[in-house]
Design a protein around this motif. Structure first.
Motif, short mmCIF file in Angstrom:
data_model
loop_
_atom_site.label_atom_id
_atom_site.label_comp_id
_atom_site.label_asym_id
_atom_site.label_seq_id
_atom_site.Cartn_x
_atom_site.Cartn_y
_atom_site.Cartn_z
N ASP B 221 0.76 -1.18 0.55
CA ASP B 221 -0.08 0.17 0.20
C ASP B 221 0.31 1.31 0.30
OD1 ASP B 221 -2.19 -1.13 0.06
OD2 ASP B 221 -2.81 -1.87 1.49
N HIS B 224 2.54 1.92 -3.27
CA HIS B 224 1.80 1.77 -4.57
C HIS B 224 1.46 3.63 -4.44
CE1 HIS B 224 0.70 -1.42 -7.00
NE2 HIS B 224 0.85 -2.07 -4.96
N ASN B 228 0.99 6.39 -6.75
CA ASN B 228 -0.08 7.05 -7.48
C ASN B 228 0.37 8.60 -7.29
OD1 ASN B 228 -1.20 4.47 -7.66
ND2 ASN B 228 -2.34 4.42 -6.42
N LYS B 233 -1.94 10.14 -10.93
CA LYS B 233 -3.41 9.45 -10.75
C LYS B 233 -2.75 7.47 -9.76
CE LYS B 233 -2.86 9.37 -15.39
NZ LYS B 233 -3.53 10.08 -16.74
N PRO B 234 -3.68 7.04 -10.73
CA PRO B 234 -3.65 5.78 -9.79
C PRO B 234 -2.03 4.55 -11.15
CG PRO B 234 -5.47 6.45 -9.59
CD PRO B 234 -5.19 6.92 -9.83
N PHE B 236 -1.27 1.98 -13.04
CA PHE B 236 -1.60 -0.07 -13.15
C PHE B 236 0.28 0.04 -13.76
CE2 PHE B 236 -5.49 1.52 -12.04
CZ PHE B 236 -5.74 0.66 -10.53
N LYS B 237 -0.31 -1.62 -13.86
CA LYS B 237 1.00 -2.04 -14.98
C LYS B 237 1.36 -1.72 -16.32
CE LYS B 237 3.22 -6.26 -15.62
NZ LYS B 237 3.01 -7.83 -16.21
N HIS B 238 -0.32 -1.57 -16.57
CA HIS B 238 0.18 -1.41 -18.38
C HIS B 238 -0.14 -0.52 -18.31
CE1 HIS B 238 -4.15 -0.51 -16.85
NE2 HIS B 238 -4.24 0.01 -17.97
N SER B 264 2.63 -7.39 -6.91
CA SER B 264 0.95 -6.53 -5.61
C SER B 264 -0.12 -7.58 -6.17
CB SER B 264 1.36 -5.00 -6.41
OG SER B 264 0.08 -4.73 -6.00
#
Lengths: 337, 298
Positions: B221, B224, B228, B233-234, B236-238, B264
């Motif tokens: 957490d 991450h 972020n 913004k969040p 993600f892996k992609h 994760s």
């Protein structure tokens, strides 16, 4: 992933590749159509005229095998026109023959309703039943269509003499997929000058039939849904996405020149969210994963959610601008974890 | 009678011609300024103009050298201009003297004479620049007279100060610009570590170092949230490729970041979740590496 699902996945990717070879520059739309096929969901296509919507659907129908029927939406089309048509035969006797829905019986796999928004609401309601229950009542009996998948199309240019699909009808569609003209110049030149794309019949006939049998899709879809189980964290993420689509202000989402508390009239339905998860699972399967990840939900969020979120009438005239902004803002705001 | 007149005329013409042709120095003039009213520190300029027949070379060594001429007289500047004239050469010598004599009363002084030398065909010709007299006066009377207790000498008028305000303004502007450039460079090179931009991984690194090894969820957490926060913004892996386009320095951690997201994902979204110390240490190391990048040390 068990071997059977893995083999099916390879076939699904071949199927996708063949469609991409037939319809150029629509990789994302094709991927969404393939997901809808394996998630057994109905699809609403939206796009300008002549961008390849019908070719795409015929390619899908050809690849899956099974029967294909198509009907054009017109203002004078009545529900009975889908079930039967009457005529005088060569002996002068009146005859009643099955209409497009009943003609193929249970082998009807792909039903394409062109320009659905030109048909009257009575026709929409018949179609809703077909989509929801995969059956209709006619001639004092029930007709089943266990393998039917409905693709409906509405073009975004003409709005006159059209009947906007009611919320209930739109909610029955798993996805609304936009088909745009490819932006790549080389693809456009290929589409214009390559004679292969001038004859749609011969183009479609090049697609192999029967690698994925339409009558096996229901069972396969069930296997996919059962083999991929979401974790608790992912359930929370999906729940947050849903709540954010209903009350974006609560999640700190802001759009320019919009009173956020007044923006949403009605958010996505629970059925819509179940469609989202079904489609996301198929996406994970196509990506060769048994784990459902946030990116799977993100990959199908736009196509499964945008047509289920209803904006307040004061913002509906800006729908085409606001909806993509809202969807991307939701995805950019919600973290997992 | 007539013959005699012609003879006299020819003699006169010849005599005039012979004098102009044979004279080596055809013109000599010393130009001096006023001969009075000089005080200590004044400069005195003297100009010597000489015109010679063609080929006469002035011997520069015969001109007094720069420097102290007498105890109270300095030769500060020498300027020699040589030019061609119709008949020969023209020399213009400008000499600038400076007076250092502090007389008690008005006094006559002199600039000493000196001899200029010219040379042609091995022959040497001299021309003397005569001495020049002038008077010098004291700046003030040395004897101070007192009448009824009043000072004869009055205070000097205050010296008007040069206006330094423009220079101070320019200096201030230059310093301001230097400070701005310095601040920009410091920002560019990540020296300003107190800015929030350079604090993103500071606290997470500390939290991760303190966190217990068993609490994998909180470690993930923390990491991450830090990523972020950096991404705005969040993340993600992609989305890593677009992340690297915005933050190219983090491209060097691609391997570690891909591992982190896979780890994760496995922990949060898969049924097959495991935690061990070596892998948890990798999360701490990743955060440290991110901290080094935001501080410009990597």
């Amino acid at each position: 992933m068990n071997k059977q699902l893995s083999d099916w996945r390879n076939l699904a990717l071949q199927f996708e590749q063949q469609i991409n070879h037939t319809v150029l520059g629509q990789q994302q739309a094709v991927r969404h159509c393939v997901i809808s096929v394996f998630a057994r969901g109905h699809v609403l296509l939206e796009g300008n005229v002549g961008v390849g919507k019908t070719t795409l659907l015929r390619a899908i129908a050809q690849g899956l095998g099974g029967d294909y029927q198509r009907i054009e939406g017109t203002i004078d089309l009545m529900p009975a026109d889908l079930i039967y048509y009457t005529y005088l035969d060569n002996k002068g006797k009146p005859q009643v023959d099955p209409g497009p829905l009943l003609k193929q019986g249970e082998s009807l796999a792909t039903f394409f309703f062109n320009e659905i928004n030109r048909a009257r609401p009575q026709v929409h309601s018949l179609l809703l039943r077909v989509m929801a229950e995969r059956s209709i009542s006619a001639f004092n009996q029930e007709y089943q269509f266990p393998h039917i998948q409905v693709f409906a199309d509405r073009n975004r240019i003409e709005r006159e003499e059209t009947f906007e699909l009611p919320a209930a009808a739109r909610d029955r569609f798993m996805m609304e997929i936009n088909i745009d003209t490819p932006a790549d110049d080389s693809l456009l030149k290929e589409l214009i000058f390559n004679a292969r794309f001038h004859d749609v019949d011969s183009l479609i006939s090049g697609i192999e039939t029967g690698n994925i049998a339409y009558y096996q899709l229901n069972e396969l879809a069930q296997q996919i849904q059962q083999s991929i189980q979401p974790s608790a964290m992912l359930k929370n993420y999906a729940l947050d996405l849903w709540k954010a689509s209903r009350n974006p202000k609560q999640y700190g989402i802001k759009l320019s020149d919009v009173e956020m508390e007044q923006l949403i009239q009605s958010g996505a339905s629970p059925r819509g969210m179940s469609f989202l998860i079904r489609a996301a699972k198929v996406n994970a399967w196509l990506e060769n994963r048994e784990t459902l990840l946030p990116e799977d939900l993100q990959a199908v969020f736009q196509v499964t959610m945008a047509h289920r979120i209803f904006l307040n009438p004061i913002y509906s005239y800006r729908q085409e601008q606001l909806m993509p902004e809202l969807i991307s803002s939701i995805l950019e705001r919600i973290a997992a974890p | 009678m007539r013959f005699n007149l012609i003879l006299v005329f020819i003699c006169l013409v010849l005599s005039s011609c012979s004098s102009s042709i044979n004279e080596p120095i055809t013109h000599f003039q010393v130009q001096t300024p006023r001969p009075f009213g000089y005080v200590i520190g004044d400069e005195i300029k003297q100009r010597i103009i000489i015109e010679t027949r063609d080929g006469m070379a002035l011997q520069y060594s015969s001109i007094p050298g720069k420097g102290e001429m007498t105890r109270w007289l300095n030769l500060n500047k020498i300027k020699i201009d040589k030019s061609k004239t119709g008949k020969g050469l023209r020399y213009q010598i400008d000499l600038t003297y400076q007076l250092f004599y502090a007389p008690l009363e008005v006094k006559m002084l002199e600039i000493p004479r000196f001899t200029l030398q010219f040379r042609q065909f091995g022959n040497s010709i001299e021309k003397t620049v005569p001495r020049w007299n002038f008077t010098t006066a004291p700046l003030r009377e040395l004897a101070i007279r007192k009448q009824e207790g009043k000072e004869y000498m009055r205070a000097d008028t205050s010296i008007p100060l040069l206006d330094t305000q423009p220079s101070i303004n320019r200096l201030g502007l230059s310093l301001l610009m230097a400070c701005l450039f310095g601040a920009y460079l410091a920002w560019l090179y990540g020296v300003l570590t107190f800015l929030p931009k350079y604090q993103i991984f500071k606290r997470p690194a500390r939290q991760l170092a303190k966190s217990s090894q068993g609490d994998l969820s909180s470690m993930l957490d923390i990491m991450h949230k830090a990523l972020n926060n950096l991404n705005g913004k969040p993340l993600f892996k992609h989305q890593l490729n677009s992340f690297y386009q915005r933050f190219p320095n983090y491209q060097q951690l691609n391997g570690e970041l891909v591992w982190f997201f896979n780890y994760s994902n496995q922990h949060y979204f898969s049924t097959d979740s495991r935690s061990n110390k070596a892998e948890n240490d990798k999360i701490i190391a990743l955060c440290q590496h991110c901290l080094q990048i935001e501080r410009g040390k990597r």
